[in-house]
Each structure stands twice: as C-alpha cells, then as structure tokens.
Design an enzyme around this catalytic site. Sequence first.
Site, PDB file in Angstrom:
ATOM      1  N   HIS A  57       0.850  -1.185   0.000  1.00 38.92           N
ATOM      2  CA  HIS A  57       0.000   0.000   0.000  1.00 38.92           C
ATOM      3  C   HIS A  57       0.891   1.242   0.000  1.00 38.92           C
ATOM      4  O   HIS A  57       2.110   1.144   0.170  1.00 38.92           O
ATOM      5  CB  HIS A  57      -0.926   0.012   1.228  1.00 38.92           C
ATOM      6  CG  HIS A  57      -0.207   0.016   2.537  1.00 38.92           C
ATOM      7  ND1 HIS A  57      -0.174  -1.053   3.394  1.00 38.92           N
ATOM      8  CD2 HIS A  57       0.536   0.973   3.138  1.00 38.92           C
ATOM      9  CE1 HIS A  57       0.547  -0.759   4.449  1.00 38.92           C
ATOM     10  NE2 HIS A  57       0.995   0.470   4.323  1.00 38.92           N
TER      11      HIS A  57
HETATM   12  C1  T46 Z   1       2.732   0.567   6.910  1.00 39.16           C
HETATM   13  C2  T46 Z   1       3.516  -0.684   7.029  1.00 39.16           C
HETATM   14  C3  T46 Z   1       4.979  -0.444   7.051  1.00 39.16           C
HETATM   15  C4  T46 Z   1      -4.492  -0.630  13.138  1.00 39.16           C
HETATM   16  O1  T46 Z   1      -5.652  -0.797  13.546  1.00 39.16           O
HETATM   17  N1  T46 Z   1      -3.696   0.341  13.667  1.00 39.16           N
HETATM   18  C5  T46 Z   1      -2.417   0.559  13.266  1.00 39.16           C
HETATM   19  O2  T46 Z   1      -1.743   1.473  13.788  1.00 39.16           O
HETATM   20  C6  T46 Z   1      -1.884  -0.278  12.225  1.00 39.16           C
HETATM   21  C7  T46 Z   1      -0.458  -0.068  11.725  1.00 39.16           C
HETATM   22  C8  T46 Z   1      -2.697  -1.246  11.691  1.00 39.16           C
HETATM   23  N2  T46 Z   1      -3.970  -1.429  12.137  1.00 39.16           N
HETATM   24  C9  T46 Z   1      -4.787  -2.495  11.573  1.00 39.16           C
HETATM   25  C10 T46 Z   1      -5.193  -2.304  10.123  1.00 39.16           C
HETATM   26  C11 T46 Z   1      -5.340  -3.726   9.610  1.00 39.16           C
HETATM   27  O3  T46 Z   1      -6.646  -4.179   9.856  1.00 39.16           O
HETATM   28  O4  T46 Z   1      -4.049  -3.710  11.604  1.00 39.16           O
HETATM   29  C12 T46 Z   1      -4.364  -4.524  10.491  1.00 39.16           C
HETATM   30  C13 T46 Z   1      -3.092  -4.927   9.744  1.00 39.16           C
HETATM   31  O5  T46 Z   1      -2.538  -3.749   9.127  1.00 39.16           O
HETATM   32  P1  T46 Z   1      -1.828  -3.766   7.704  1.00 39.16           P
HETATM   33  O6  T46 Z   1      -2.365  -4.880   6.897  1.00 39.16           O
HETATM   34  O7  T46 Z   1      -1.901  -2.387   7.137  1.00 39.16           O
HETATM   35  O8  T46 Z   1      -0.314  -4.119   8.130  1.00 39.16           O
HETATM   36  P2  T46 Z   1       0.985  -4.007   7.219  1.00 39.16           P
HETATM   37  O9  T46 Z   1       2.071  -4.670   7.957  1.00 39.16           O
HETATM   38  O10 T46 Z   1       0.712  -4.457   5.835  1.00 39.16           O
HETATM   39  O11 T46 Z   1       1.275  -2.417   7.148  1.00 39.16           O
HETATM   40  C14 T46 Z   1       1.757  -1.743   8.289  1.00 39.16           C
HETATM   41  C15 T46 Z   1       1.023  -0.408   8.468  1.00 39.16           C
HETATM   42  O12 T46 Z   1      -0.406  -0.643   8.494  1.00 39.16           O
HETATM   43  C16 T46 Z   1       1.306   0.551   7.359  1.00 39.16           C
HETATM   44  O13 T46 Z   1       0.897   1.861   7.723  1.00 39.16           O
HETATM   45  O14 T46 Z   1       3.181   1.535   6.314  1.00 39.16           O
HETATM   46  O15 T46 Z   1       3.143  -1.506   8.139  1.00 39.16           O
END
Ligand code: T46
Length: 142
Positions: A57
């Site tokens: 993303h």
């Molecule tokens: C990024 C990369 C480097 C939350 O509710 N609060 C938070 O602060 C974060 C980071 C995530 N979430 C929730 C959103 C999703 O439902 O946790 C779940 C997994 O998040 P995501 O699929 O976005 O995780 P990554 O590892 O793909 O991405 C993360 C960060 O979300 C993003 O901002 O830049 O790490």
Amino acid sequence: MIKIKVKNSGIIELQLFDDFPDGQLVIAEVKKHIPFEIRRLYFITNVFRNRSLRGKHAHKKLEQYMFCLNGSCIIKLDDGTKKQKMIMRDPRFGIRLGPMLWHTMMRFSKDCVLLVVANDHYDESDYIRDYKEFLKLAKKKI
Ligand code: T46
C-alpha cells in the site's frame, strides 16, 4: 550506504554505542534524527512464512520511518515512476516511508523485528491499497 532513487524516501542513520561484548545501544531523538513528532509506533514480529508479504500500500499523507531491529527482510519501494529494492538488516538505519510511496516487505527471516514510527494516529482513509489507484494518483502529483 545504498542510494535512494525513489521519491519521498531516504535513509537516516542513528547514533550507536558499541559496548562489545556487552551489547549495542542505538538512539533516536525527535528533531535530531526523526524529523517529526512521533504520534504512534508499532512493530511487526513473528512472520514465520518466508513468502509472506506485508505493506502493499501507500499512504496519502503519513510520514513514517521503519527500522529492522533484528533479523532481516527485503523492502520494495515504488513511487509510481521509479522502483527500488533493499535489504533491511542493520538496526542503525531507518528508511523513510513518506507519502505516495508504495511499499512492500517480503522475504522475512523468522527472527525479523520491524519497528515503525509515524507522525500520526492510525487512519484507514489515509491508505491507498489498490495499486492501479495509486498509479493514477501518483501520475496526477507529478
Ligand atoms: C505501513 C507498514 C509499514 C491498526 O488498527 N492500527 C495501526 O496502527 C496499524 C499499523 C494497523 N492497524 C490495523 C489495520 C489492519 O486491519 O491492523 C491490520 C493490519 O494492518 P496492515 O495490513 O496495514 O499491516 P501491514 O504490515 O501491511 O502495514 C503496516 C502499516 O499498516 C502501514 O501503515 O506503512 O506496516
């Protein structure tokens, strides 16, 4: 040190005290190393599948720095025009994940620990999770 070619990224080097064999101390201070007030931090651990992909993303406005505190992974950066791939394995160096930068983390070692500091609270509406939409928006901003 690797040269960053993509837009809205960069590398910061933190201060390190090497007390071998008693450990290393690495320090980040706001304004001195991290150029924004930190409003949130999160970490990624226990990625047990080598083929796992995280990220995939971009953010519209969010500013972040990512550190690999332990182990290693590959990060791919894409600003909509240029792409770049790097290995993360040195806790001293942080990669800037600025706005409009598609980022994907992969090839995690089992002991990989990623720490991310961000300049704002979590807001799903700041995410661009569709690559085609990202490319469209990135082109508009050129
Ligand atoms: C990024 C990369 C480097 C939350 O509710 N609060 C938070 O602060 C974060 C980071 C995530 N979430 C929730 C959103 C999703 O439902 O946790 C779940 C997994 O998040 P995501 O699929 O976005 O995780 P990554 O590892 O793909 O991405 C993360 C960060 O979300 C993003 O901002 O830049 O790490």
